[in-house]
Motif scaffolding. Structure first.
Motif, short mmCIF file in Angstrom:
data_model
loop_
_atom_site.label_atom_id
_atom_site.label_comp_id
_atom_site.label_asym_id
_atom_site.label_seq_id
_atom_site.Cartn_x
_atom_site.Cartn_y
_atom_site.Cartn_z
N VAL A 1 -36.67 28.02 37.29
CA VAL A 1 -35.49 27.58 38.04
C VAL A 1 -35.89 26.87 39.32
N ILE A 2 -36.89 27.41 40.01
CA ILE A 2 -37.37 26.78 41.24
C ILE A 2 -37.81 25.35 40.98
N ARG A 3 -38.57 25.16 39.91
CA ARG A 3 -39.04 23.81 39.58
C ARG A 3 -37.88 22.90 39.18
N ARG A 4 -36.94 23.44 38.41
CA ARG A 4 -35.82 22.62 37.93
C ARG A 4 -34.94 22.14 39.08
N LEU A 5 -34.71 23.03 40.06
CA LEU A 5 -33.81 22.70 41.16
C LEU A 5 -34.47 21.86 42.24
N GLY A 6 -35.81 21.77 42.21
CA GLY A 6 -36.50 21.00 43.24
C GLY A 6 -36.45 21.67 44.60
N VAL A 7 -36.66 22.97 44.63
CA VAL A 7 -36.53 23.74 45.86
C VAL A 7 -37.53 23.29 46.92
N LEU A 8 -37.09 23.33 48.18
CA LEU A 8 -37.96 23.03 49.32
C LEU A 8 -38.46 24.36 49.88
N GLY A 9 -39.74 24.65 49.70
CA GLY A 9 -40.30 25.94 50.10
C GLY A 9 -40.93 25.89 51.47
N ALA A 10 -40.74 26.95 52.25
CA ALA A 10 -41.40 27.08 53.55
C ALA A 10 -41.71 28.55 53.77
N ASN A 11 -42.99 28.88 53.90
CA ASN A 11 -43.40 30.27 54.02
C ASN A 11 -44.46 30.44 55.11
N GLY A 12 -44.53 31.66 55.61
CA GLY A 12 -45.50 31.95 56.66
C GLY A 12 -46.89 32.19 56.12
N MET A 13 -47.85 32.22 57.02
CA MET A 13 -49.24 32.47 56.64
C MET A 13 -49.94 33.22 57.76
N ILE A 14 -51.02 33.87 57.41
CA ILE A 14 -51.90 34.47 58.42
C ILE A 14 -52.91 33.44 58.90
N GLU A 15 -53.50 32.70 57.95
CA GLU A 15 -54.48 31.68 58.30
C GLU A 15 -54.59 30.67 57.18
N ALA A 16 -55.05 29.48 57.55
CA ALA A 16 -55.39 28.43 56.59
C ALA A 16 -56.76 27.91 56.95
N ASP A 17 -57.49 27.43 55.94
CA ASP A 17 -58.79 26.85 56.28
C ASP A 17 -58.69 25.34 56.31
N ILE A 18 -59.80 24.71 56.63
CA ILE A 18 -59.78 23.27 56.88
C ILE A 18 -59.54 22.44 55.63
N TYR A 19 -59.55 23.09 54.46
CA TYR A 19 -59.27 22.37 53.22
C TYR A 19 -57.90 22.70 52.64
N GLY A 20 -57.19 23.64 53.26
CA GLY A 20 -55.82 23.93 52.83
C GLY A 20 -55.63 25.20 52.04
N ASN A 21 -56.69 26.01 51.86
CA ASN A 21 -56.49 27.33 51.26
C ASN A 21 -55.77 28.22 52.27
N VAL A 22 -54.90 29.10 51.77
CA VAL A 22 -54.05 29.89 52.66
C VAL A 22 -54.18 31.38 52.36
#
Length: 504
Positions: free
Chosen positions: A350-371
């Motif tokens: 359903v998330i994919r079908r509706l084209g949802v805009l996701g925004a979530n928190g994180m503790i840390e991300a690295d310089i290549y984008g792993n979260v």
């Protein structure tokens, strides 16, 4: 409570929480209702904790395995964890006492994507479910159970449990009836069919929970409020992050990739999501929709202002003032809010079908984008992955948001390599801190790193990150994702040894 328990057979099963707790045996597996601090049973867990404590004082072993929708509140997680009463906890928690027991090894914790847990229980991955303990606002004359302020995994727990305990809570508004949408169309292949949702406002199920009367062993009468904490005032960093995200959405509209009223919104819980909602409230946008996990205060404000037409979720996460407002005005809000099982609210299809805009928190991300969204310094569990993975992997656009530092600047949220990976670089499209935004779409790792460092890192750490990246690029033999493995976690070890990631 005769008007709340209208079914005569159910009235015959009314008993005290202590008597209901006496039905539980050692090592019982219990599916509790509740998602965030909403819709969880409130009298039964403390009674069970009292019984467990008494058993421990006699030298007897007594623990239970606790399954929920997501986090609950001190009356459930805190009470049971406080007496060392939880053997295994899943799929998500956020209680300080529960967290402490997980991190000191007292309790096991299986941290699972929220969209997947219901299916895993249904198919027996966790073994037999002994009890379901859920909260209801009423039981109708024909025995249908009307949920309260969350749905979570209630339906699957009722389906699979051998015995059911119901708390009927007259603090919860009777006018919640009609807000829920309980879908029962789950099946394994080849019998699985598409979930028939093409708009966040589509209703595909029933307004009540199906509860086999012969499985109900106790009904408890309660009058206890949900226990969500007030939200903190929105700080400057949260306002800045929200501004970057909303500007980004505006540009996507200008590029023709989204309609003027955006696509369905999803956001995690907390200050930054509420800042985004506050920004939308003061924008010129109208006819917005939301397909998310929880309804927060800011979502209620948008509904009141006529800016959101419909919001779909699995639970409320409202401050006490807004919870009271919901109780008083539930008849109005049920025309704009739909509460669904979390298997639907978080369902990848359903998330994919509706084209949802996701925004979530994180503790840390690295310089290549792993979260990393779950573990501090790689080992200490905070809360869990929750639904962030459900939405990140399947959203039309997924963003991770966080202040650039923590602990008064002693920890950088941007590091050479994350100490625990919850979301890989393949799923991370956008990273935002109060320093700026890094749009990572279409970029290879070596193109991502300079952008993340320049746009998202705090000035106190930019030079250190650039130095690490430049030396990795120079000295690492393989150039796709250059790392200095003997240094990649030196920031974390330095913090553990000195109390700061900064170089002395």
């Amino acid at each position: 409570m005769s008007e709340r328990i209208a079914n005569e057979a159910m009235r015959q099963k009314v008993m005290s929480a202590d008597d209901a707790a006496a039905l539980i045996h050692d090592k019982a597996q219990i599916g509790f209702g509740g998602f965030t601090g909403s819709g969880y049973p409130k009298e039964f867990p403390p009674a069970l904790a009292k019984r467990i404590k008494a058993a421990h004082e006699k030298g007897e072993h007594f623990t239970v395995n606790v399954f929920t929708g997501a986090s609950t509140a001190p009356e459930l997680d805190g009470e049971l964890a406080g007496v060392d009463g939880i053997g295994l906890r899943s799929p998500y928690q956020s209680d300080p006492m529960m967290r402490a027991k997980i991190n000191d090894g007292t309790s096991y914790y299986d941290d699972i994507h929220l969209s997947q847990f219901g299916m895993q229980v249904r198919e027996g991955f966790f073994g037999k479910l002994d009890f379901a303990v859920i909260e209801a606002t009423k039981i109708t004359a024909d025995g249908n159970v009307i949920p309260t302020s969350s749905i979570g995994n209630n339906a699957v727990y009722i389906e699979k449990a051998e015995k059911i305990i119901i708390e009927v809570n007259d603090w919860q508004s009777e006018d919640l009836e009609g807000m829920h949408d309980i879908y029962y169309g789950f099946a394994l292949p080849p019998h699985r069919v598409p979930i028939p949702i093409t708009h966040p406002g589509d209703r595909i199920g029933e307004t009540y929970l199906r509860v086999p009367a012969n499985k109900v062993v106790a009904v408890i009468e309660t009058h206890d409020p949900d226990r969500n904490s007030p939200f903190k005032p929105i700080d400057e960093a949260s306002h800045k992050i929200a501004g970057y995200l909303l500007d980004f959405y505006d540009n996507e509209v200008a590029q023709g990739r989204m309609p003027k009223n955006l696509l369905p919104l999803q956001s995690g819980v907390g200050n930054i999501p509420n800042a985004v909602l506050d920004g939308l409230l003061h924008s010129d946008l109208e006819h917005l929709t939301s397909y998310t996990e929880v309804i927060q205060d800011g979502m209620i404000d948008l509904i009141d202002a006529g800016k959101i037409d419909v919001a779909s979720a699995t639970a409320f996460s409202l401050s006490p003032d807004y919870a009271h407002k919901m109780n008083v005005n539930a008849a109005f809000y049920r025309n704009h809010i739909i509460l669904r099982p979390q298997e639907i609210s978080n369902h990848p299809e359903v998330i994919r079908r509706l084209g949802v805009l996701g925004a979530n928190g994180m503790i840390e991300a690295d310089i290549y984008g792993n979260v990393n969204s779950t573990h501090v310094m790689g080992s200490r569990m905070m809360n869990g992955i929750g639904g962030s993975g459900d939405f990140t992997r399947n959203a039309f656009i997924s963003a991770f948001v966080s202040p650039s530092t923590a602990k008064g600047g002693k920890i950088s949220a941007i590091v050479p390599m994350v100490s625990h990976v919850d979301h890989t670089e393949h799923d991370t499209m956008v990273i935002i801190t109060e320093q700026g935004i890094a749009d990572l779409r279409g970029l290879a790792p070596r193109q991502r790193a300079p952008k993340i460092i320049e746009n998202c890192a705090h000035p106190d750490y930019k030079e250190m990150l650039s130095d690490y990246y430049e030396r990795a690029l120079r000295d690492c033999k393989f150039k796709q994702t250059p790392h200095l493995l003997n240094e990649a976690y030196s920031w974390h070890t330095r913090f553990l040894e000195t109390g700061t990631m900064k170089l002395n």
